[in-house]
Design a protein around this motif. Structure first.
Motif, PDB file in Angstrom:
ATOM      1  N   GLN A  12       5.568  10.699   1.597  1.00  0.00           N
ATOM      2  CA  GLN A  12       5.107   9.401   1.129  1.00  0.00           C
ATOM      3  C   GLN A  12       5.453   8.345   2.166  1.00  0.00           C
ATOM      4  O   GLN A  12       6.374   8.505   2.961  1.00  0.00           O
ATOM      5  CB  GLN A  12       5.752   9.039  -0.216  1.00  0.00           C
ATOM      6  CG  GLN A  12       7.268   8.908  -0.167  1.00  0.00           C
ATOM      7  CD  GLN A  12       7.844   8.391  -1.461  1.00  0.00           C
ATOM      8  OE1 GLN A  12       7.741   7.198  -1.764  1.00  0.00           O
ATOM      9  NE2 GLN A  12       8.446   9.298  -2.231  1.00  0.00           N
ATOM     10  N   THR A  13       4.701   7.251   2.140  1.00  0.00           N
ATOM     11  CA  THR A  13       4.971   6.122   3.020  1.00  0.00           C
ATOM     12  C   THR A  13       4.464   4.854   2.349  1.00  0.00           C
ATOM     13  O   THR A  13       3.609   4.910   1.453  1.00  0.00           O
ATOM     14  CB  THR A  13       4.298   6.312   4.398  1.00  0.00           C
ATOM     15  OG1 THR A  13       4.708   5.259   5.273  1.00  0.00           O
ATOM     16  CG2 THR A  13       2.782   6.299   4.284  1.00  0.00           C
ATOM     17  N   HIS A  14       4.991   3.702   2.798  1.00  0.00           N
ATOM     18  CA  HIS A  14       4.634   2.424   2.170  1.00  0.00           C
ATOM     19  C   HIS A  14       4.448   1.371   3.264  1.00  0.00           C
ATOM     20  O   HIS A  14       5.265   1.266   4.183  1.00  0.00           O
ATOM     21  CB  HIS A  14       5.730   1.979   1.195  1.00  0.00           C
ATOM     22  CG  HIS A  14       6.088   3.011   0.175  1.00  0.00           C
ATOM     23  ND1 HIS A  14       5.459   3.100  -1.046  1.00  0.00           N
ATOM     24  CD2 HIS A  14       6.998   4.034   0.210  1.00  0.00           C
ATOM     25  CE1 HIS A  14       5.971   4.116  -1.727  1.00  0.00           C
ATOM     26  NE2 HIS A  14       6.900   4.700  -0.990  1.00  0.00           N
ATOM     27  N   SER A  15       3.377   0.613   3.135  1.00  0.00           N
ATOM     28  CA  SER A  15       3.081  -0.454   4.091  1.00  0.00           C
ATOM     29  C   SER A  15       2.978  -1.777   3.342  1.00  0.00           C
ATOM     30  O   SER A  15       2.337  -1.863   2.288  1.00  0.00           O
ATOM     31  CB  SER A  15       1.768  -0.164   4.836  1.00  0.00           C
ATOM     32  OG  SER A  15       1.493  -1.182   5.777  1.00  0.00           O
ATOM     33  N   HIS A  16       3.623  -2.816   3.899  1.00  0.00           N
ATOM     34  CA  HIS A  16       3.657  -4.135   3.254  1.00  0.00           C
ATOM     35  C   HIS A  16       2.908  -5.147   4.114  1.00  0.00           C
ATOM     36  O   HIS A  16       3.052  -5.170   5.339  1.00  0.00           O
ATOM     37  CB  HIS A  16       5.102  -4.602   3.058  1.00  0.00           C
ATOM     38  CG  HIS A  16       5.950  -3.653   2.270  1.00  0.00           C
ATOM     39  ND1 HIS A  16       6.472  -2.505   2.834  1.00  0.00           N
ATOM     40  CD2 HIS A  16       6.358  -3.676   0.977  1.00  0.00           C
ATOM     41  CE1 HIS A  16       7.182  -1.860   1.914  1.00  0.00           C
ATOM     42  NE2 HIS A  16       7.133  -2.542   0.784  1.00  0.00           N
ATOM     43  N   CYS A  23       0.869  -1.178   0.000  1.00  0.00           N
ATOM     44  CA  CYS A  23       0.000   0.000   0.000  1.00  0.00           C
ATOM     45  C   CYS A  23       0.910   1.234   0.000  1.00  0.00           C
ATOM     46  O   CYS A  23       1.549   1.542   1.012  1.00  0.00           O
ATOM     47  CB  CYS A  23      -0.911  -0.007   1.220  1.00  0.00           C
ATOM     48  SG  CYS A  23      -2.122   1.348   1.231  1.00  0.00           S
ATOM     49  N   SER A  24       0.987   1.914  -1.135  1.00  0.00           N
ATOM     50  CA  SER A  24       1.844   3.084  -1.285  1.00  0.00           C
ATOM     51  C   SER A  24       0.999   4.345  -1.200  1.00  0.00           C
ATOM     52  O   SER A  24       0.006   4.473  -1.921  1.00  0.00           O
ATOM     53  CB  SER A  24       2.593   3.035  -2.617  1.00  0.00           C
ATOM     54  OG  SER A  24       3.416   1.880  -2.694  1.00  0.00           O
ATOM     55  N   VAL A  25       1.399   5.264  -0.334  1.00  0.00           N
ATOM     56  CA  VAL A  25       0.647   6.496  -0.108  1.00  0.00           C
ATOM     57  C   VAL A  25       1.554   7.678  -0.460  1.00  0.00           C
ATOM     58  O   VAL A  25       2.652   7.807   0.089  1.00  0.00           O
ATOM     59  CB  VAL A  25       0.163   6.599   1.340  1.00  0.00           C
ATOM     60  CG1 VAL A  25      -0.782   7.783   1.509  1.00  0.00           C
ATOM     61  CG2 VAL A  25      -0.511   5.292   1.779  1.00  0.00           C
ATOM     62  N   PHE A  26       1.086   8.537  -1.367  1.00  0.00           N
ATOM     63  CA  PHE A  26       1.907   9.625  -1.876  1.00  0.00           C
ATOM     64  C   PHE A  26       1.220  10.983  -1.674  1.00  0.00           C
ATOM     65  O   PHE A  26       0.004  11.068  -1.488  1.00  0.00           O
ATOM     66  CB  PHE A  26       2.183   9.447  -3.367  1.00  0.00           C
ATOM     67  CG  PHE A  26       2.952   8.208  -3.710  1.00  0.00           C
ATOM     68  CD1 PHE A  26       4.336   8.189  -3.623  1.00  0.00           C
ATOM     69  CD2 PHE A  26       2.297   7.060  -4.135  1.00  0.00           C
ATOM     70  CE1 PHE A  26       5.052   7.048  -3.943  1.00  0.00           C
ATOM     71  CE2 PHE A  26       3.006   5.915  -4.467  1.00  0.00           C
ATOM     72  CZ  PHE A  26       4.390   5.910  -4.367  1.00  0.00           C
TER      73      PHE A  26
END
Length: 250
Positions: free
Chosen positions: A171-175, A132-135
């Motif tokens: 930005q942040t990314h959750s795996h 889930c990539s949040v920009f």
């Protein structure tokens, strides 16, 4: 003053260079709110990258750091009008401009953009990994979580810190590493941010792996292009055929 303060340079004055020597003065405001007690005005005098004298509103007078700076500080501190003018900068310059900055930028927010994709996890320990990539969100604080069949999912979740893009956005990314237990399960990425009136929920569509969807999209584009070129060639051939004159042979 709190450690998480913002520092904004207001003025760059007194810049002189001769024979490779440089003298410069920098005025700035350090603050963590618009309250006067949370603001510090600093004017720093430097020579060849070495600070020689400074005025700080928290100290209320000039302080020298070199022999020349100490002598100048002693002379300037003897002038009541000079000290009064410098102490007034905290309110007339800093507080005035800080209110403008808060209204223009720091109180604004930008809604995040969310992209949900699949990836191959390293080591092959899990059959699937969702990212889930949040920009492009502002301010920095944000919460990204996973939902599986209506229940919070915490197992196999790793997330990055909020990363600054250098243009005020983050930005942040959750795996999420998981092994699908049954068909028809629903997995979603939920984003909560101050810019949103309600949580932003993005559902994952497991009907087709992303690489396969990309292959089909590319193949369909190629097929449409091929049909278009074939039709154009056929029309051109028919037009040329109408313009021919047939000559009977003897």
């Amino acid at each position: 003053m709190a450690s998480s303060f913002l520092s904004v340079s207001l003025l760059f004055i007194g810049l002189h260079a001769a024979d490779g020597f440089m003298h410069y003065v920098v005025s700035r405001c350090d603050f963590n709110s618009t309250d006067l007690k949370d603001i510090e005005f600093i004017r720093s005098y430097s020579y060849n990258k070495l600070e020689i004298i400074r005025f700080s509103s928290s100290v209320g007078k000039y302080v020298g750091y070199t022999e020349l700076g100490v002598k100048n500080a002693e002379n300037w501190n003897k002038d009541p009008s000079e000290l009064a003018a410098m102490r007034a900068q905290k309110e007339t310059v800093c507080q005035h401009n800080i209110k403008i900055w808060y209204d223009a930028a720091l109180t604004k927010s930008a809604e995040p953009k969310v992209f949900l994709s699949s990836a191959t996890p390293p080591g092959g320990k899990h059959s699937s990994m969702l990212v889930c990539s949040v920009f492009d969100f502002y301010p920095k604080n944000i919460k990204v979580s996973w939902i599986r069949d209506g229940q919070p999912e915490t197992a196999g979740v790793t997330s990055t810190d909020e990363l600054a893009d250098g243009d005020w956005y983050y930005q942040t990314h959750s795996h999420l590493e998981y092994t699908p237990s049954r068909s028809g399960e629903k997995i979603s990425c939920m984003v909560e941010h101050i810019s949103l009136s309600k949580p932003l929920v993005t559902d994952w569509d497991p009907s087709m792996p992303e690489p396969e969807r990309n292959k089909i999209a590319i193949g369909a584009s190629g097929l449409i292009l091929g049909l278009t070129l074939s039709l154009a060639g056929f029309i051109y051939y028919k037009r040329k055929a109408r313009g021919r004159i047939l000559v009977p042979s003897n």
